[in-house]
Motif scaffolding. Structure first.
Motif, PDB file in Angstrom:
ATOM      1  N   TYR A  46       0.828  -1.215   0.000  1.00  0.00           N
ATOM      2  CA  TYR A  46       0.000   0.000   0.000  1.00  0.00           C
ATOM      3  C   TYR A  46       0.860   1.261   0.000  1.00  0.00           C
ATOM      4  CZ  TYR A  46      -3.763  -3.250   1.086  1.00  0.00           C
ATOM      5  OH  TYR A  46      -4.659  -4.282   1.033  1.00  0.00           O
ATOM      6  N   ILE A  47       2.053   1.150   0.569  1.00  0.00           N
ATOM      7  CA  ILE A  47       2.987   2.280   0.529  1.00  0.00           C
ATOM      8  C   ILE A  47       3.732   2.261  -0.808  1.00  0.00           C
ATOM      9  CG2 ILE A  47       5.133   3.215   1.508  1.00  0.00           C
ATOM     10  CD1 ILE A  47       4.134   2.502   4.246  1.00  0.00           C
ATOM     11  N   ALA A 430     -13.036   0.386  12.066  1.00  0.00           N
ATOM     12  CA  ALA A 430     -13.748   1.046  10.959  1.00  0.00           C
ATOM     13  C   ALA A 430     -12.761   1.521   9.892  1.00  0.00           C
ATOM     14  CB  ALA A 430     -14.556   2.232  11.493  1.00  0.00           C
ATOM     15  N   ASN A 431     -11.665   2.107  10.337  1.00  0.00           N
ATOM     16  CA  ASN A 431     -10.707   2.641   9.353  1.00  0.00           C
ATOM     17  C   ASN A 431     -10.061   1.518   8.545  1.00  0.00           C
ATOM     18  OD1 ASN A 431     -11.182   5.320   9.989  1.00  0.00           O
ATOM     19  ND2 ASN A 431      -9.652   5.348  11.613  1.00  0.00           N
ATOM     20  N   VAL A 432      -9.683   0.452   9.230  1.00  0.00           N
ATOM     21  CA  VAL A 432      -9.017  -0.657   8.536  1.00  0.00           C
ATOM     22  C   VAL A 432      -9.992  -1.339   7.570  1.00  0.00           C
ATOM     23  CG1 VAL A 432      -7.987  -2.938   8.848  1.00  0.00           C
ATOM     24  CG2 VAL A 432      -7.311  -1.049  10.353  1.00  0.00           C
ATOM     25  N   ALA A 433     -11.163  -1.693   8.073  1.00  0.00           N
ATOM     26  CA  ALA A 433     -12.115  -2.424   7.220  1.00  0.00           C
ATOM     27  C   ALA A 433     -12.542  -1.556   6.036  1.00  0.00           C
ATOM     28  CB  ALA A 433     -13.334  -2.850   8.036  1.00  0.00           C
ATOM     29  N   GLY A 434     -12.766  -0.262   6.280  1.00  0.00           N
ATOM     30  CA  GLY A 434     -13.163   0.640   5.196  1.00  0.00           C
ATOM     31  C   GLY A 434     -12.052   0.802   4.177  1.00  0.00           C
ATOM     32  N   PHE A 435     -10.831   0.895   4.670  1.00  0.00           N
ATOM     33  CA  PHE A 435      -9.674   1.139   3.794  1.00  0.00           C
ATOM     34  C   PHE A 435      -9.393  -0.028   2.850  1.00  0.00           C
ATOM     35  CE2 PHE A 435      -5.064   0.258   3.359  1.00  0.00           C
ATOM     36  CZ  PHE A 435      -4.676   1.345   2.592  1.00  0.00           C
ATOM     37  N   LEU A 436      -9.408  -1.252   3.365  1.00  0.00           N
ATOM     38  CA  LEU A 436      -8.913  -2.390   2.581  1.00  0.00           C
ATOM     39  C   LEU A 436      -9.633  -2.559   1.242  1.00  0.00           C
ATOM     40  CD1 LEU A 436      -8.223  -4.983   5.440  1.00  0.00           C
ATOM     41  CD2 LEU A 436      -6.528  -3.807   3.992  1.00  0.00           C
TER      42      LEU A 436
END
Ligand code: NDP
Length: 448
Positions: A46-47, A430-436
């Motif tokens: 991702y980076i 929320a941030n992790v699940a939304g991001f992936l």
């Protein structure tokens, strides 16, 4: 805004430099980057593929002049915005906010949050948001109509049922959506589902009005059940008295809670017997009056000037439903001191980072807005589906789908938190699940 991870630190610095004087946007990006550190450590792709850099830069920002004429024939000029932040998983989707505090930074923060929220619903919708610094308060219906028609005369060039589908937010309800949809239809010569939150006679969905508040309570109910608690017998403090607050109050009451407060930007009411919602609906939805008028028919209730005092009222569950950063550190401490065990955000980014830390340190169940208030946009997506099918589902059908979406969303968020070693941390979840989902789609497209 400190990070352990040096890549994240540099990225955050760049965001601040490239988007000066936009503190709400910085806050929203910081919170997400903070949560994603373990994900990018485990998955350096991702980076390496520049996904994070792309994700913090909107795909497109539209900014325009909105001229309109007031009832005295005087020309008024406002600013309009639409931030089309991410179309990685579907057409841009997110509300329009009409409020004097609106500027580019507010719309950017809201559009950024919307990317993750929309991803969490499990539905194919990207992230966007728009609005204007126009203040509908105190304006006549004719003034609001003239403003909305002028706003849409420009915005219609950039939206469409498969491109970008706006909806309501603060200051934009059924009346404003009607005026804007009428203007879109006239200019484009098409009857398509280009806005959601429409009236039921012209393509609206049942439950859309109730969806954000109901969804908030469904999410909260799941979160409470996991620790053996529930709304039944609980005292609930709610802020705001607009769309989200009213239907959160309705559902929390149906689930057995006693809602004792509601507010507006002038002050709040405290009714220890439980708020009489039919009176509030009449005042707010029909007469467009201030919340203090509640005391005219309910003289036993109390009214206090100022908004933050609402969090000094003892409660078990707090549902902030007014605006961003409405719970600061002092308010969070007061809630904890008075025994509040759950906070779920109806408004977007209701709590400051310091307040979130107070809740998490004290072991209060804390659900961020991008997860807890996703029921509104999820039901908007159901409205889009019905429009595409030229079909309508019943109230029960839509409500059942909404409840299922919020239960799945809760499980997804709480599962992601556990998987990344922080069970019960719904911010990270929320941030992790939304991001992936968004990030993997961006990877699939190559350079975006
Ligand atoms: P409304 O305009 O219907 O109601 C907003 C309420 O919050 C009003 O009571 C208003 O008081 C109060 N309020 C607004 N700004 C402030 C402020 N700066 N300080 C104190 N009180 C304020 O908006 P919604 O109910 O639709 O939206 C409320 C929140 O929920 C927002 O954060 C929005 O982004 C979020 N949200 C809304 C969704 C929706 O479907 N509508 C979906 C997801 C999130 P007053 O009348 O005095 O201005």
């Amino acid at each position: 805004m400190h990070f352990q991870n040096s890549y994240m630190s540099e990225l955050m610095e760049r965001v601040i430099k490239r988007n000066p004087a936009e503190p709400e946007f910085h806050q929203a990006v910081w919170e997400v980057l903070q949560s994603l550190a373990p994900v990018v450590t485990a998955h350096p792709k991702y980076i390496n593929e520049g996904i994070l850099e792309s994700l913090v830069e909107p795909e497109r920002i539209i900014k325009f002049r909105v001229p309109w004429e007031d009832d005295n024939g005087k020309v008024q000029i406002n600013r309009g915005f639409r931030v089309q932040f991410s179309s990685a998983i579907g057409p841009y989707k997110g509300g329009l906010r009409f409020h004097p505090s609106v500027y580019e930074g507010i719309i950017k923060f809201l559009a950024f949050e919307q990317i993750f929220k929309n991803s969490l619903t499990g539905l194919p919708i990207g992230g966007g948001k728009g609005g204007s610094d126009f203040d509908p308060k105190g304006k006549s219906d004719n003034e609001v109509r003239r403003f909305c028609q002028s706003f849409m005369s420009e915005l219609f060039k950039y939206i469409g049922p498969d491109t970008d589908v706006p909806a309501g937010d603060i200051g934009v309800g059924g009346r404003e959506i009607g005026y804007m949809f009428g203007q879109y239809k006239r200019l484009s010569n098409e009857f398509t589902g280009v806005l959601t939150g429409k009236g039921l006679t012209y393509g609206g969905s049942l439950v859309r009005t109730e969806a954000t508040g109901y969804g908030l309570c469904y999410f909260t109910d799941n979160m409470l059940k996991d620790v053996g608690k529930g709304f039944d017998g609980a005292t609930v403090a709610i802020s705001g008295s607009g769309n989200v607050a009213i239907y959160a109050c309705e559902k929390a009451t149906q689930l057995g809670g006693k809602v004792v407060t509601l507010s507006d930007s002038n002050g709040f009411i405290y009714d220890k017997n439980g708020v009489d919602l039919s009176c509030v609906k009449q005042l707010k939805e029909v007469e467009r009056k201030r919340i203090r008028e509640y005391l005219v028919s309910h003289p036993h209730a109390e009214y206090y000037e100022g908004c933050s005092g609402v969090w000094q009222i003892p409660c078990d569950i707090a549902l902030p439903c007014a605006t961003q950063n409405e719970i600061d550190e002092a308010s969070a401490k007061a809630l904890v001191k008075n025994g509040c065990f759950a906070v779920a955000e109806g408004s977007n980014m209701s709590s400051t980072p310091q307040a979130v830390e107070v809740f998490q340190t004290a072991g209060v169940l804390y659900a961020p807005g991008k997860a807890a208030n996703a029921g509104g946009v999820a039901t908007s997506a159901l409205e889009m589906s019905q429009n595409s099918m030229r079909y309508f589902w019943s109230f029960e059908e839509v409500d059942c789908k909404l409840r299922t979406i919020m239960t799945d969303l809760y499980r997804n968020v709480s599962g992601a938190a556990a998987e990344y070693g922080v069970p019960g941390d719904f911010v990270t979840g929320a941030n992790v699940a939304g991001f992936l989902k968004v990030a993997d789609s961006m990877l699939a497209y190559g350079l975006v």
